[in-house]
Design a protein around this motif. Sequence first.
Motif, PDB file in Angstrom:
ATOM      1  N   ALA A   3      11.783   5.636  -1.573  1.00 50.11           N
ATOM      2  CA  ALA A   3      10.669   5.210  -0.727  1.00 50.11           C
ATOM      3  C   ALA A   3      10.969   3.857  -0.078  1.00 50.11           C
ATOM      4  O   ALA A   3      10.655   3.628   1.099  1.00 50.11           O
ATOM      5  CB  ALA A   3       9.388   5.123  -1.551  1.00 50.11           C
ATOM      6  N   LEU A   4      11.602   2.962  -0.843  1.00 51.26           N
ATOM      7  CA  LEU A   4      11.971   1.650  -0.305  1.00 51.26           C
ATOM      8  C   LEU A   4      12.988   1.793   0.818  1.00 51.26           C
ATOM      9  O   LEU A   4      12.850   1.174   1.879  1.00 51.26           O
ATOM     10  CB  LEU A   4      12.542   0.797  -1.438  1.00 51.26           C
ATOM     11  CG  LEU A   4      13.048  -0.604  -1.069  1.00 51.26           C
ATOM     12  CD1 LEU A   4      11.903  -1.459  -0.547  1.00 51.26           C
ATOM     13  CD2 LEU A   4      13.716  -1.261  -2.270  1.00 51.26           C
ATOM     14  N   HIS A   5      13.988   2.623   0.577  1.00 50.01           N
ATOM     15  CA  HIS A   5      15.016   2.835   1.597  1.00 50.01           C
ATOM     16  C   HIS A   5      14.395   3.396   2.884  1.00 50.01           C
ATOM     17  O   HIS A   5      14.689   2.925   3.986  1.00 50.01           O
ATOM     18  CB  HIS A   5      16.082   3.796   1.082  1.00 50.01           C
ATOM     19  CG  HIS A   5      17.157   4.098   2.080  1.00 50.01           C
ATOM     20  ND1 HIS A   5      18.232   3.268   2.296  1.00 50.01           N
ATOM     21  CD2 HIS A   5      17.305   5.137   2.947  1.00 50.01           C
ATOM     22  CE1 HIS A   5      19.004   3.777   3.248  1.00 50.01           C
ATOM     23  NE2 HIS A   5      18.456   4.918   3.649  1.00 50.01           N
ATOM     24  N   ASP A   6      13.530   4.381   2.736  1.00 50.46           N
ATOM     25  CA  ASP A   6      12.896   4.992   3.915  1.00 50.46           C
ATOM     26  C   ASP A   6      12.029   3.989   4.659  1.00 50.46           C
ATOM     27  O   ASP A   6      12.006   3.959   5.899  1.00 50.46           O
ATOM     28  CB  ASP A   6      12.058   6.200   3.484  1.00 50.46           C
ATOM     29  CG  ASP A   6      12.913   7.359   2.975  1.00 50.46           C
ATOM     30  OD1 ASP A   6      14.138   7.340   3.242  1.00 50.46           O
ATOM     31  OD2 ASP A   6      12.369   8.243   2.303  1.00 50.46           O
ATOM     32  N   LEU A   7      11.312   3.152   3.898  1.00 51.11           N
ATOM     33  CA  LEU A   7      10.431   2.163   4.520  1.00 51.11           C
ATOM     34  C   LEU A   7      11.241   1.160   5.335  1.00 51.11           C
ATOM     35  O   LEU A   7      10.899   0.858   6.491  1.00 51.11           O
ATOM     36  CB  LEU A   7       9.616   1.435   3.451  1.00 51.11           C
ATOM     37  CG  LEU A   7       8.765   0.244   3.925  1.00 51.11           C
ATOM     38  CD1 LEU A   7       7.764   0.672   4.992  1.00 51.11           C
ATOM     39  CD2 LEU A   7       8.052  -0.408   2.749  1.00 51.11           C
ATOM     40  N   ILE A   8      12.306   0.639   4.759  1.00 47.79           N
ATOM     41  CA  ILE A   8      13.125  -0.339   5.478  1.00 47.79           C
ATOM     42  C   ILE A   8      13.772   0.304   6.696  1.00 47.79           C
ATOM     43  O   ILE A   8      13.800  -0.285   7.790  1.00 47.79           O
ATOM     44  CB  ILE A   8      14.181  -0.950   4.534  1.00 47.79           C
ATOM     45  CG1 ILE A   8      13.487  -1.843   3.501  1.00 47.79           C
ATOM     46  CG2 ILE A   8      15.224  -1.744   5.312  1.00 47.79           C
ATOM     47  CD1 ILE A   8      14.416  -2.506   2.513  1.00 47.79           C
TER      48      ILE A   8
ATOM     49  N   ASP B  78       0.833  -1.209   0.000  1.00 47.18           N
ATOM     50  CA  ASP B  78       0.000   0.000   0.000  1.00 47.18           C
ATOM     51  C   ASP B  78       0.869   1.261   0.000  1.00 47.18           C
ATOM     52  O   ASP B  78       0.541   2.258  -0.655  1.00 47.18           O
ATOM     53  CB  ASP B  78      -0.916   0.018   1.231  1.00 47.18           C
ATOM     54  CG  ASP B  78      -2.023  -1.009   1.153  1.00 47.18           C
ATOM     55  OD1 ASP B  78      -2.275  -1.540   0.056  1.00 47.18           O
ATOM     56  OD2 ASP B  78      -2.642  -1.293   2.206  1.00 47.18           O
ATOM     57  N   ARG B  79       1.964   1.219   0.714  1.00 47.69           N
ATOM     58  CA  ARG B  79       2.830   2.402   0.822  1.00 47.69           C
ATOM     59  C   ARG B  79       3.695   2.610  -0.410  1.00 47.69           C
ATOM     60  O   ARG B  79       3.936   3.757  -0.811  1.00 47.69           O
ATOM     61  CB  ARG B  79       3.714   2.253   2.061  1.00 47.69           C
ATOM     62  CG  ARG B  79       4.708   3.387   2.235  1.00 47.69           C
ATOM     63  CD  ARG B  79       5.303   3.401   3.610  1.00 47.69           C
ATOM     64  NE  ARG B  79       6.427   4.337   3.699  1.00 47.69           N
ATOM     65  CZ  ARG B  79       7.086   4.615   4.804  1.00 47.69           C
ATOM     66  NH1 ARG B  79       6.724   4.050   5.951  1.00 47.69           N
ATOM     67  NH2 ARG B  79       8.099   5.464   4.788  1.00 47.69           N
ATOM     68  N   LEU B  80       4.146   1.527  -1.026  1.00 47.45           N
ATOM     69  CA  LEU B  80       5.114   1.658  -2.120  1.00 47.45           C
ATOM     70  C   LEU B  80       4.470   1.775  -3.498  1.00 47.45           C
ATOM     71  O   LEU B  80       5.095   2.315  -4.423  1.00 47.45           O
ATOM     72  CB  LEU B  80       6.061   0.460  -2.109  1.00 47.45           C
ATOM     73  CG  LEU B  80       7.016   0.346  -0.914  1.00 47.45           C
ATOM     74  CD1 LEU B  80       7.778  -0.971  -0.957  1.00 47.45           C
ATOM     75  CD2 LEU B  80       7.978   1.524  -0.884  1.00 47.45           C
ATOM     76  N   GLU B  81       3.273   1.261  -3.658  1.00 47.93           N
ATOM     77  CA  GLU B  81       2.630   1.321  -4.972  1.00 47.93           C
ATOM     78  C   GLU B  81       2.331   2.774  -5.347  1.00 47.93           C
ATOM     79  O   GLU B  81       1.748   3.529  -4.574  1.00 47.93           O
ATOM     80  CB  GLU B  81       1.336   0.503  -4.968  1.00 47.93           C
ATOM     81  CG  GLU B  81       1.578  -0.998  -5.011  1.00 47.93           C
ATOM     82  CD  GLU B  81       0.320  -1.833  -4.854  1.00 47.93           C
ATOM     83  OE1 GLU B  81       0.371  -3.034  -5.124  1.00 47.93           O
ATOM     84  OE2 GLU B  81      -0.728  -1.266  -4.448  1.00 47.93           O
ATOM     85  N   GLY B  82       2.752   3.164  -6.546  1.00 47.77           N
ATOM     86  CA  GLY B  82       2.444   4.503  -7.050  1.00 47.77           C
ATOM     87  C   GLY B  82       3.396   5.592  -6.635  1.00 47.77           C
ATOM     88  O   GLY B  82       3.189   6.758  -7.002  1.00 47.77           O
ATOM     89  N   VAL B  83       4.459   5.288  -5.868  1.00 48.73           N
ATOM     90  CA  VAL B  83       5.413   6.330  -5.469  1.00 48.73           C
ATOM     91  C   VAL B  83       6.239   6.737  -6.679  1.00 48.73           C
ATOM     92  O   VAL B  83       6.488   5.943  -7.588  1.00 48.73           O
ATOM     93  CB  VAL B  83       6.342   5.864  -4.333  1.00 48.73           C
ATOM     94  CG1 VAL B  83       5.544   5.558  -3.090  1.00 48.73           C
ATOM     95  CG2 VAL B  83       7.162   4.646  -4.766  1.00 48.73           C
TER      96      VAL B  83
END
Length: 698
Positions: free
Chosen positions: A488-493, A477-482
Amino acid sequence: MRTVSDYFGSLVFDDRVMRAKLPSDVYASLKRTIDEGASLDTHVADAVATAMRDWAVEHGATHFTHWFQPLTGVTAEKHDSFIAPSPDGGVIMEFSGKELIQGEPDASSFPSGGLRATFEARGYTAWDPTSYAFIKGHTLCIPTAFCSYSGEALDKKTPLLRSMQALNKQALRVLKLFGNEDVKCVRPCVGPEQEYFLIDKAMYEKRKDLVFCGRTLFGAKPPKGQELDDHYFGAIKPRVEAYMEDLNTELWKLGILAKTEHNEVAPSQHELAPIFSVANIATDHNQLTMEIMQKVASRHGLVCLLAEKPFAGVNGSGKHNNWSLATDTGVNLFKPGETPYENAQFLLFLCAAVQAVDNYQDLLRLSVATAGNDHRLGANEAPPAVISIFLGDELTAVLDAIETDTPYSGTEKTVLKLGVHVLPKFTRDTTDRNRTSPFAFTGNKFEFRMVGSSDSIACANIMLNAAMAETLKEFADRLEGVSDFESALHDLIKETIKAHKRIIFNGNGYDDAWIKEATEKRGLLNLRTTPDALATVLEKKNVEMLTSLKIFSEAEIRSRYEICLENYCKTVNIEGLTMVDMVRKEILPAVEAYLGDLSGTVAAKTAAVPGLACKYEKDLISKLSKLADEISDAASSLDTTLIRLKAIPDVTDAAYVIRDVVLQKMAELRVVCDEAESITADKYWPFPTYGDLLFGVR
């Protein structure tokens, strides 16, 4: 001489048989059902049923059964013969697609936890085509799900399949973000290591506690236990080796990938480990394995004990649930890759597992909560009741570097920006194994070490799959469409590591200081007993997660809570009643008989030689007489408590009385009985001792 490859899977209607027996169009349609979940039409079902019947009859089968896993913890089966009358007075062998796809066993006597009334007897079994049919004895067994007339799951397979479906859906969403368009399916794969004890059958039959409860309720410590560590990986005794050879043959015929066998730590304790398979098949195979282990043992004059703690003072038995995620393209998602993107993908799935375990540590704990496992968890051979994750020093250092945006001090001193860095090459064993960790990363999989030896692995894997699916859903949900995926992946991890690193612990899980740190500083849960753990399934966050993913309905969650608590209460109640029965009918009469002979000896000696002190006999008489009184009082106190327990209508209230009162009284009764055993002459003791049981198989 036949080799293993000649007979492996010979009693399984597997892919080899289906390809040979089915028309090509039927085989292709069935494979689409198995691999992609496509619906199965009547024509295909009838063709499969005919081929399955013919193959089974060729192998000597006369009956068929829908083989399922109700909420009793064991399997169930109702056998129907293939025969149907023919006009000439003979019989023909019939088996239709309808009979293959659906059965209708009586559901009235299975646990339902209030899902249905006792008089509502109708239940349905539904074929699971992803798990191959097999022959057991003279019966074709068709693995199935089991549900009520109104559709609620009354088994362990249905929610397991639902959890696998939910995990597959969310994992595919994440994989597509990394460009994995060719992946069609993600499956959880499991390899459960099965620990067990083998004891002599003749000795087993002389102990009511083993016969009624599956574990010993009394037993003084023998002169030798496991102190010398001489049983672990030791030479296998001839009688046990013959059993293992016979067991392997039976398992291999059924396509069960039994791989490793060895002596475990405690005397008479052993382990069997299979090769990984898809979670629902691994669950079916483990249930079959436990059944066959016990049947084969009987043929060898042995009994296979699957209780978690059959003997006090030595290691208990668990079932290490090795869990990983694999794609249909052959990729293990918990294995670091060769490219930056593959490594970034690995780290995301790794962090998803960390978050899942942290957020749903209570569900993992309750998935292994039983009366038997309460005796095992936290002892020297098992992880504590506090859930934590072991990642090893190297991988923990990688995560620390990402969290703090500081150089990683491994093979390359560079800031690890996801998508452009290369992780160090992980080998299978980058660090030592941590046997004290409940949830340990071991190179390309996680080992959930809390499952009890007699448990179905279904519940543990349902909760693992569910927690992982919920976390991957949040990530997708967070990464789709960024607009900037790598950032965004780096920040999420990075955020995930920071928020959930409290669950990561690479130290000694047995240390009291860790339990204090875990609960007081890190805020982790310490759900020490089954009633404590089971109550958490009703918490709002857990109900919302499990229902939103359609793994359970709210009614199904409540039913399982009731069933598990009721099972806990009944198990301990049976143990308590057995203790009282053994004390009054066996232990006290044995002590009294010995006291009578001792008193007779004193009388005879003093009559022969007046004035003899007879100090040994009199001291022993005094001590045993005092113990006999204490045993009688403790047994009466336990009996009175068990009678009062019957009057408690609410199962939750009863469970807490058992936890706080009954178990304590059982422990007190055992202490005085074990002390009496230690000073009573062997010939008077009414049943085999620990020394007899643990060292009786040669």
